[in-house]
Design a protein around this motif. Structure first.
Motif: not given
Length: 454
Positions: A25-26, A30-32, A167-168, A172-173
């Motif tokens: 999920t994280f 991020g990739m989206i 992963p969170n 966020a980055a």
């Protein structure tokens, strides 16, 4: 007694589906986020510069894929090897792998700066830019290349902190950098009137912000990742061995990213022949939607990679396969949803980027969306299978899958089908390639299971 650093790592006493859901999920989010800033470029450029801007942007995208491809090769390969060695309790070597990969990535990125500063116009011309597009594409290329160190190091840092149990923060980055890019896109293109240069500048700022955020990882007491390049007992031979192992495991990720650039380059040339700059602009719409679709699949595959690599390092192949099955079923559900949206809303999707109301562009892109994205039923599984083989330290099957998708099948298929079916053949070459690779990937997997290899 478990150390503080290990407490955030994926562990075998936690429910596998819960861990899988967290990591995937994280990473998908991020990739989206990352793919959306490419969409933002496309949208704002189409509003400001019309079809000419879209065509110029699309002609410059292959170099962006090359930059991201090398960054992902270094990041995914190094982080996979790092996680395997951590699972085998070789923490000191794992940290040296991180240090070697960061240094090698920075040195490699300098080549892109030189290419952008001195050869941006020549590269744009080689990619198919004519006189009307040369200045626009050359400008975009030059700015992207100058920001290459940030793009590449951002990918490396995110991969490693994800494998270090955070992963969170990786998500966020990616998301914060992408949101900043979208905001700066608007500011640079419209109030400041910087055009395609502003779009490129906004894109380049995103990874700078991402890198700054990843540094937060080292303020957390749970982190175990350290930069340890200066240890004299780690010989040059060991350094090269670790780098070679990282590159071998990361090569499929490089090919998967570069494949997009190769497909864009080949399709651009074919579309120029079939429909001129309008055809290239129409393909630009499809290519940028493809970024989002592939980002979702890559997010699933890269999200599950730390779990599979760590389980493999600990010798738990049942858990490795369980995580693979989670990924494949997730991809199947997502594929049905994605194609439904693309098929039924193709007119509206195209209109978003067709600011001039170009009827020819609209017709080409709508047909292209429906045919090109038939590939979604195979592409996601192919990506996950390549990551599965990488995570279990089997580079060769991953290389075969990635090379077939990115070069050895897609290029001849595009030329052959374009000759036979024209523009429709160009669109169909992608799903044809992915379906053939899908069959091969599952044959390799089933044979390896039957032989009890893994």
């Amino acid at each position: 007694m478990q150390s503080a650093g290990a407490s955030t790592q994926p562990t075998l006493n936690q429910h596998p589906l819960k861990e899988y859901s967290k990591y995937v999920t994280f990473n998908v989010m991020g990739m989206i986020g990352v793919s959306c800033y490419i969409l933002a470029d496309t949208f704002f450029v189409s509003k400001a510069l019309g079809a000419q801007g879209l065509a110029a942007l699309n002609l410059a995208l292959p170099i962006f894929n090359a930059i991201r491809g090398i960054g992902m090769m270094m990041g995914m390969g190094g982080a996979t090897w790092y996680s395997i060695r951590k699972g085998q309790h070789a923490e000191e070597e794992a940290n040296r792998i991180f240090s070697i990969v960061v240094t090698a990535t920075f040195l490699c990125s300098l080549l892109f700066i030189l290419a952008g500063v001195f050869f941006s116009s020549q590269i744009a011309s080689a990619f198919g830019a004519d006189e009307s597009l040369l200045d626009l594409s050359g400008t975009y290329l030059k700015v992207l290349c100058c920001f290459a160190p940030f793009f590449m190091l951002n990918d490396v840092m995110i991969c490693f902190i994800r494998n270090d149990g955070d992963p969170n923060l990786g998500m966020a980055a990616m998301v914060v950098g992408s949101l900043a890019n979208i905001l700066l896109d608007y500011i640079f293109i419209f109030p400041f009137g910087l055009g395609l240069f502003g779009a490129a500048l906004a894109t380049g700022v995103a990874p700078v912000i991402g890198i700054c955020l990843t540094l937060i990882h080292w303020t957390k007491p749970s982190h175990t990742l350290k930069f340890e390049l200066g240890h004299s007992e780690f010989s040059a031979k060991q350094t090269l061995t670790s780098l070679r192992s990282s590159l071998a495991l990361g090569f499929p990720s490089f090919v998967m990213e570069l494949a997009t650039g190769i497909v864009i380059l080949v399709f651009n040339l074919l579309m120029l022949k079939e429909a001129g700059n309008t055809g290239v602009a129409a393909y630009g719409v499809i290519a940028n939607i493809s970024y989002v679709v592939i980002a979702i699949y890559t997010g699933i595959a890269q999200g599950v990679q730390p779990l599979m690599s760590r389980a493999f390092g600990e010798g738990d192949m049942a858990l490795v396969r369980k995580n693979l099955h989670y990924a494949v079923w997730t991809i199947a559900g997502v594929s049905v949803l994605l194609y439904g949206v693309i098929f039924f809303f193709s007119e509206g999707i195209t209109q978003i980027f067709n600011s001039e109301g170009n009827a020819e562009l609209q017709a080409i892109a709508v047909t292209g969306l429906k045919l090109y994205f038939l590939a979604v039923f195979f592409a996601g599984t192919n990506i996950s299978m390549a990551i599965y083989f990488t995570s279990t330290n089997r580079a060769l099957p991953a290389h075969v899958i990635s090379l077939l998708r990115g070069l050895l099948l897609i290029v001849p298929a595009a030329f052959l089908l374009a000759r036979l079916l024209g523009i429709c053949g160009v669109w169909l070459s992608y799903p044809v390639t992915e379906s053939l690779v899908f069959l091969l990937a599952w044959i390799i997997y089933c044979v390896s299971r039957r032989k009890n290899v893994y």
